[in-house]
Motif scaffolding. Structure first.
Motif, short mmCIF file in Angstrom:
data_model
loop_
_atom_site.label_atom_id
_atom_site.label_comp_id
_atom_site.label_asym_id
_atom_site.label_seq_id
_atom_site.Cartn_x
_atom_site.Cartn_y
_atom_site.Cartn_z
N VAL A 60 0.83 -1.21 0.00
CA VAL A 60 0.00 0.00 0.00
C VAL A 60 0.86 1.26 0.00
CG1 VAL A 60 -2.03 -1.04 1.11
CG2 VAL A 60 -0.24 0.00 2.53
N ALA A 61 0.29 2.33 -0.56
CA ALA A 61 1.01 3.60 -0.63
C ALA A 61 1.06 4.25 0.75
CB ALA A 61 0.32 4.53 -1.61
N VAL A 62 2.23 4.69 1.15
CA VAL A 62 2.38 5.42 2.43
C VAL A 62 3.35 6.59 2.22
CG1 VAL A 62 1.97 3.37 3.86
CG2 VAL A 62 4.32 4.02 3.30
N ARG A 63 3.29 7.53 3.15
CA ARG A 63 4.23 8.65 3.15
C ARG A 63 5.53 8.20 3.82
NH1 ARG A 63 0.67 11.30 0.30
NH2 ARG A 63 -0.39 13.09 1.20
N SER A 64 6.64 8.23 3.09
CA SER A 64 7.87 7.74 3.72
C SER A 64 8.47 8.76 4.69
CB SER A 64 8.89 7.31 2.67
OG SER A 64 9.23 8.38 1.82
N CYS A 65 7.94 10.01 4.70
CA CYS A 65 8.39 10.97 5.72
C CYS A 65 7.65 10.75 7.03
CB CYS A 65 8.23 12.41 5.25
SG CYS A 65 6.52 13.01 5.28
N LEU A 66 6.55 9.99 6.97
CA LEU A 66 5.77 9.74 8.19
C LEU A 66 5.88 8.27 8.63
CD1 LEU A 66 2.49 11.83 7.70
CD2 LEU A 66 4.67 12.50 8.70
N VAL A 67 6.95 7.63 8.17
CA VAL A 67 7.26 6.28 8.63
C VAL A 67 8.71 6.32 9.07
CG1 VAL A 67 7.47 3.85 8.00
CG2 VAL A 67 5.70 5.25 6.93
N LEU A 68 8.99 5.86 10.28
CA LEU A 68 10.38 5.80 10.70
C LEU A 68 11.06 4.63 10.00
CD1 LEU A 68 9.83 6.31 14.53
CD2 LEU A 68 10.80 7.98 12.93
N ALA A 69 12.33 4.79 9.72
CA ALA A 69 13.07 3.67 9.12
C ALA A 69 12.93 2.44 10.00
CB ALA A 69 14.53 4.06 8.93
N SER A 70 12.98 2.64 11.32
CA SER A 70 12.89 1.50 12.23
C SER A 70 11.56 0.76 12.09
CB SER A 70 13.08 1.97 13.68
OG SER A 70 12.27 3.07 13.96
N GLN A 71 10.51 1.48 11.69
CA GLN A 71 9.20 0.83 11.52
C GLN A 71 9.16 -0.05 10.28
OE1 GLN A 71 7.00 4.72 11.81
NE2 GLN A 71 5.44 3.40 12.65
N ALA A 72 10.14 0.10 9.41
CA ALA A 72 10.13 -0.68 8.16
C ALA A 72 10.67 -2.08 8.37
CB ALA A 72 10.95 0.04 7.09
N ASN A 73 11.09 -2.38 9.60
CA ASN A 73 11.65 -3.70 9.89
C ASN A 73 10.70 -4.80 9.40
OD1 ASN A 73 13.43 -5.57 10.89
ND2 ASN A 73 12.68 -5.45 13.00
N GLY A 74 11.22 -5.70 8.56
CA GLY A 74 10.44 -6.84 8.09
C GLY A 74 9.53 -6.54 6.90
N SER A 75 9.57 -5.31 6.40
CA SER A 75 8.62 -4.98 5.34
C SER A 75 9.27 -5.02 3.96
CB SER A 75 7.98 -3.62 5.59
OG SER A 75 8.96 -2.63 5.55
N SER A 76 8.39 -4.96 2.97
CA SER A 76 8.84 -4.98 1.58
C SER A 76 8.45 -3.65 0.95
CB SER A 76 8.15 -6.16 0.89
OG SER A 76 8.24 -6.03 -0.48
N ILE A 77 9.44 -2.96 0.40
CA ILE A 77 9.23 -1.59 -0.06
C ILE A 77 9.47 -1.47 -1.56
CG2 ILE A 77 10.28 0.73 0.07
CD1 ILE A 77 10.67 -0.02 3.12
N THR A 78 8.63 -0.70 -2.22
CA THR A 78 8.89 -0.36 -3.62
C THR A 78 8.98 1.15 -3.75
OG1 THR A 78 7.58 -2.26 -4.30
CG2 THR A 78 8.13 -0.66 -6.01
#
Lengths: 158, 280
Positions: A60-78
């Motif tokens: 899903v589309a998200v704002r990458s300025c409103l997601v901490l890098a640490s919150q991306a743990n385990g996720s798949s990003i495009t």
């Protein structure tokens, strides 16, 4: 649980695995991606208003300025750099055809939002397209050409 | 526009998060972060630690429990909008969420987060108050339930204790003669409102039997206008009369977009807009 100001995380970006990388806890995901050379993700307002930093996280589309890098743990990003499939090639061609950008600052976010519109499989009217991209600011085009490009992409792909 | 320094703790379960929070008064819960992260980026807030609860399982369920629809704290706005149960039993919530920011923010922002953050300009706290929702909190000594209208104390201030985490919101069903009608005035679609109104109306044929008016973006918290609601039931819409009444029961607080006088005016005309919607 001492106060640590960095964390180690693992995730994937455009199919490439980032294993056990150390990120500052306060760093948002857009800054991290840009620090890795993935500068297609643009930063405008850093408060979620402009939409230039929109990326895809776990589908899903998200704002990458409103997601901490640490919150991306385990996720798949495009990110926009990962737009190499047939569908996004068609969308990019339509953006080129309709001249749906001038300075190009908003384009990565616009393309990301278009990807989400296309994947929803909905046939949208021009008004509905405008509503869908209302979270992405463009200061150059006046939006007409962007709506043209998205409209043609929907008709072509869905 | 970079956040201040803080430590980060990824909670694996609710007990972990409660324990960590009870040990650190300055720690803040991070769910979707769509209000918290802008506040951090703008340095409006500087917590010692963010306790990330977003990876906790089963906290995003939407289900019927007795006489309530129970929305788990971590259900995102998009989850709620796309949920069959909500579309069938509480369709007004879907329409309200369309007014909340934009798709990419709704994909990440959570229902519980918005309720717990208590932004006075946000739609959901006012919706919860107007719906007479129950807010489920979990802490060291177990669970407790607070009525939404008692939950909001002041500006970004809620009844949450330092060891507590909001885990769900329970909405009672609307009966066939009850309607939740809302409207708001904002400069651009998706922006915070300059003033907004949630009205729960109970009709007896076309006569209003009961009315609750809950305003947002008007003061320090969701503002209930009890006396004004009575006036509306008695003589419908009388701009001057209602304006006077609203001025006496809500402490309107101006902001960058609109002065307190502007908000008072908007709050008054919103009643007319709601009544017009009701007639349709």
């Amino acid at each position: 649980m001492s106060a640590k100001n960095s964390v180690n995380i693992s995730f994937s970006v455009n199919g490439e695995n980032f294993e056990d990388v150390t990120v500052p806890t306060r760093q948002h995901l857009a800054d991290y991606l840009r620090s890795q050379g993935l500068t297609g993700t643009h930063l405008g307002c850093e408060q979620g208003a402009c939409g230039a930093c929109t990326i895809e996280m776990d589908g899903v589309a998200v704002r990458s300025c409103l997601v901490l890098a640490s919150q991306a743990n385990g996720s798949s990003i495009t990110t926009v750099e990962g737009f190499d499939d047939e569908v996004m090639q068609k969308v990019k061609n339509n953006f080129l055809k309709h001249n749906a950008f001038q300075c190009g600052f908003c384009s990565p976010g616009m393309l990301m939002t278009t990807k989400e519109i296309i994947s929803s499989k909905k046939k949208l009217s021009r008004d509905e397209i405008r509503s869908e991209i209302s979270g992405n600011y463009c200061r150059c085009t006046g939006y007409q050409s962007i709506v043209d490009a998205i409209e043609e992409s929907i008709n072509e792909i869905n | 526009m970079k956040a201040p320094d803080f430590s980060y703790f990824e909670a694996q379960n609710i007990q972990d998060a409660i324990k960590y929070k009870s040990e650190d008064d300055e720690a803040v819960i991070l769910a979707g972060g769509q209000s918290l992260l802008p506040a951090l980026n703008m340095r409006l807030s500087s917590p010692s630690c963010l306790i990330d609860i977003s990876k906790i399982n089963n906290l995003n369920e939407i289900k019927i429990e007795g006489d309530f629809i129970n929305i788990g704290a971590l259900a995102t706005h998009s989850d709620v909008m796309n949920n069959d149960l909500i579309n069938e039993k509480l369709p007004c919530l879907v329409d309200i969420l369309k007014m909340v920011a934009h798709a990419a923010i709704r994909n990440k922002g959570t229902h519980g987060g918005s309720i717990a953050y208590g932004d006075p300009a946000a739609e959901l706290p006012a919706f919860a108050v107007a719906m007479d929702a129950e807010i489920v909190l979990s802490g060291l000594s177990g669970q407790r339930i607070v009525n939404a209208k008692d939950f909001y104390r002041g500006l970004f201030e809620t009844d949450l204790k330092s060891d507590e985490i909001l885990i769900a919101i329970r909405y009672p069903f609307l009966s066939h003669n009850q309607h939740l009608i809302f409207d708001e005035v904002c400069r651009r679609h998706g922006d915070y409102a300059m003033a907004g109104l949630m009205a729960r109306v109970e009709l007896d044929k076309s006569k209003i039997n009961n009315l609750d008016l809950v305003y947002f973006a008007t003061g320090d918290k969701p503002n209930i206008a009890q006396n004004t609601a009575k006036l509306v039931i008695d003589d419908r819409y009388d701009y001057e009369k209602l304006k006077k009444s609203l001025a006496s029961e809500i402490d309107f607080a101006g902001d960058l977009n609109s002065s307190s006088e502007m908000k008072l005016h908007l709050a008054t005309i919103l009643i007319n807009k709601i009544l017009n919607k009701l007639e349709r």
